[in-house]
Design an enzyme around this catalytic site. Structure first.
Site, short mmCIF file in Angstrom:
data_model
loop_
_atom_site.label_atom_id
_atom_site.label_comp_id
_atom_site.label_asym_id
_atom_site.label_seq_id
_atom_site.Cartn_x
_atom_site.Cartn_y
_atom_site.Cartn_z
N HIS A 47 0.82 -1.21 0.00
CA HIS A 47 0.00 0.00 0.00
C HIS A 47 0.86 1.27 0.00
O HIS A 47 0.50 2.28 0.59
CB HIS A 47 -0.94 0.00 1.21
CG HIS A 47 -1.97 -1.08 1.16
ND1 HIS A 47 -2.97 -1.12 0.22
CD2 HIS A 47 -2.14 -2.18 1.94
CE1 HIS A 47 -3.74 -2.19 0.42
NE2 HIS A 47 -3.25 -2.85 1.45
N ARG A 79 7.07 -6.47 3.14
CA ARG A 79 5.80 -6.97 2.62
C ARG A 79 5.71 -6.69 1.12
O ARG A 79 5.48 -5.56 0.71
CB ARG A 79 4.61 -6.34 3.34
CG ARG A 79 3.27 -6.87 2.79
CD ARG A 79 2.08 -6.59 3.67
NE ARG A 79 1.67 -5.21 3.66
CZ ARG A 79 0.49 -4.78 4.14
NH1 ARG A 79 -0.35 -5.65 4.69
NH2 ARG A 79 0.18 -3.50 4.11
N ASP A 93 16.38 -11.64 -3.49
CA ASP A 93 17.67 -11.41 -4.13
C ASP A 93 18.33 -10.11 -3.66
O ASP A 93 19.56 -10.01 -3.65
CB ASP A 93 17.53 -11.38 -5.65
CG ASP A 93 17.38 -12.78 -6.25
OD1 ASP A 93 17.44 -13.77 -5.49
OD2 ASP A 93 17.19 -12.87 -7.48
N GLN A 155 -0.25 -13.78 5.45
CA GLN A 155 -1.27 -12.90 5.99
C GLN A 155 -2.68 -13.47 5.74
O GLN A 155 -3.05 -13.75 4.60
CB GLN A 155 -1.15 -11.51 5.34
CG GLN A 155 -1.92 -10.43 6.07
CD GLN A 155 -1.40 -9.04 5.74
OE1 GLN A 155 -0.18 -8.84 5.64
NE2 GLN A 155 -2.30 -8.10 5.56
N GLU A 157 -6.55 -12.54 5.97
CA GLU A 157 -7.30 -11.30 6.02
C GLU A 157 -8.67 -11.35 5.37
O GLU A 157 -9.24 -10.32 5.02
CB GLU A 157 -6.47 -10.17 5.41
CG GLU A 157 -5.86 -10.48 4.07
CD GLU A 157 -4.85 -9.44 3.61
OE1 GLU A 157 -4.92 -8.29 4.06
OE2 GLU A 157 -3.97 -9.79 2.80
N ALA A 182 -7.63 -4.88 9.28
CA ALA A 182 -8.47 -4.00 8.46
C ALA A 182 -9.22 -4.79 7.40
O ALA A 182 -10.45 -4.69 7.27
CB ALA A 182 -7.63 -2.90 7.84
N ASP A 183 -8.49 -5.57 6.60
CA ASP A 183 -9.14 -6.33 5.53
C ASP A 183 -10.04 -7.43 6.09
O ASP A 183 -11.10 -7.71 5.53
CB ASP A 183 -8.09 -6.93 4.60
CG ASP A 183 -7.50 -5.90 3.66
OD1 ASP A 183 -8.26 -5.34 2.86
OD2 ASP A 183 -6.29 -5.65 3.73
#
Length: 272
Positions: A47, A79, A93, A155, A157, A182-183
């Protein structure tokens, strides 16, 4: 030898790790925050406008940060924007050792994530040459032992992922499961209200279910009293704040002090 992943080892030892969520895409900010004394710092690309080249600089900044007296060096958690093997390969990498992958819905997607962080024959990670992760090819042991120091967090969600929680957590190679408040609240019909009592009950239960599977549960919460509750419920990696939220709240409070006016403070101001 790959650099020891102190964050992964702490989770394996059952030692709670307190972190900060960072969404400001600046290595200058990353270095400043990494010196604060948190155990881990989440560097977000899902995000934020951060991309792979900029993340190199943010990882370098975290590595260069001077920890406050009495504190251990802050560990970076990256993330990626998606659970995608090409994207995962690129972040590994450049030297990321701990990844938090969003929107993992079931055990098959969790297993795909595990394969993406491992070289053949155990996975599908592409073989790089002189990359930053292997000290530009100087670490002859990197390919053979990289998986030992890579920490994979997935995650959960959505409603579907919550139903599949145990199957996801029990996938070999998954080190921890993060509850996305949140999600998840939006998926369950509580959009913008992740602190609703029903959500609190659901999240507490999920943290216990993850711990019951022998994996590390994680969460992002910004209310101090709630942090303690989550730790009591078994959470092992907890982000207790967000850089953008801290900056916004501080700026709003200062403006309100010297430029009084109406500042909306309702629940919809922040999802966290």
């Amino acid at each position: 030898m790959p650099t020891p992943n102190l964050f992964k080892r702490a989770l394996q030892a059952g030692q709670p790790q307190i972190g900060l969520w960072s969404t400001l895409p600046s290595p200058y900010v990353s270095e400043l925050l990494a010196g604060s004394g948190f155990d881990w710092l989440l560097l977000d690309t899902e995000h934020t406008p951060t991309d792979v080249p900029q993340m190199v600089q943010q990882l370098q900044a975290v590595g260069a940060a001077q920890a406050r007296t009495g504190c251990t060096p802050t560990q970076a958690v990256v993330r990626p924007a998606w659970n995608d093997k090409v994207m995962i390969k690129r972040y590994l990498d450049i030297g990321a050792q701990t990844l938090l992958l969003p929107f993992v819905q079931n055990a098959d997607e969790a297993r795909a994530a595990v394969q993406a962080v491992r070289y053949a024959p155990d996975g599908v990670r592409g073989m790089g040459g002189s990359m930053r992760a292997s000290n530009f090819g100087r670490d002859a042991e990197y390919v053979r032992r990289a998986h030992e120091e890579i920490c994979l967090l997935v995650q959960v969600e959505t409603r579907e992922a919550l139903v599949n929680l145990e199957e996801i957590a029990q996938v070999d190679g998954v080190d921890g499961v993060f509850i996305g408040p949140a999600d998840l609240s939006a998926s369950l019909g509580y959009a913008g209200h992740s602190t609703h009592p029903d959500m609190t009950f659901i999240i507490d239960d999920a943290l216990q279910r993850i711990r019951g599977c022998g994996k590390a549960p994680g969460i992002l919460v910004t209310q101090p009293e709630r942090v303690q509750t989550c730790l009591h419920q078994g959470a092992l990696f907890v982000a207790v704040g967000m850089d953008m939220l801290l900056l916004r709240q501080g700026a709003d409070a200062l403006a309100q002090r010297f430029k009084p006016g109406h500042i909306h403070t309702g629940a919809s101001v922040s999802m966290y």
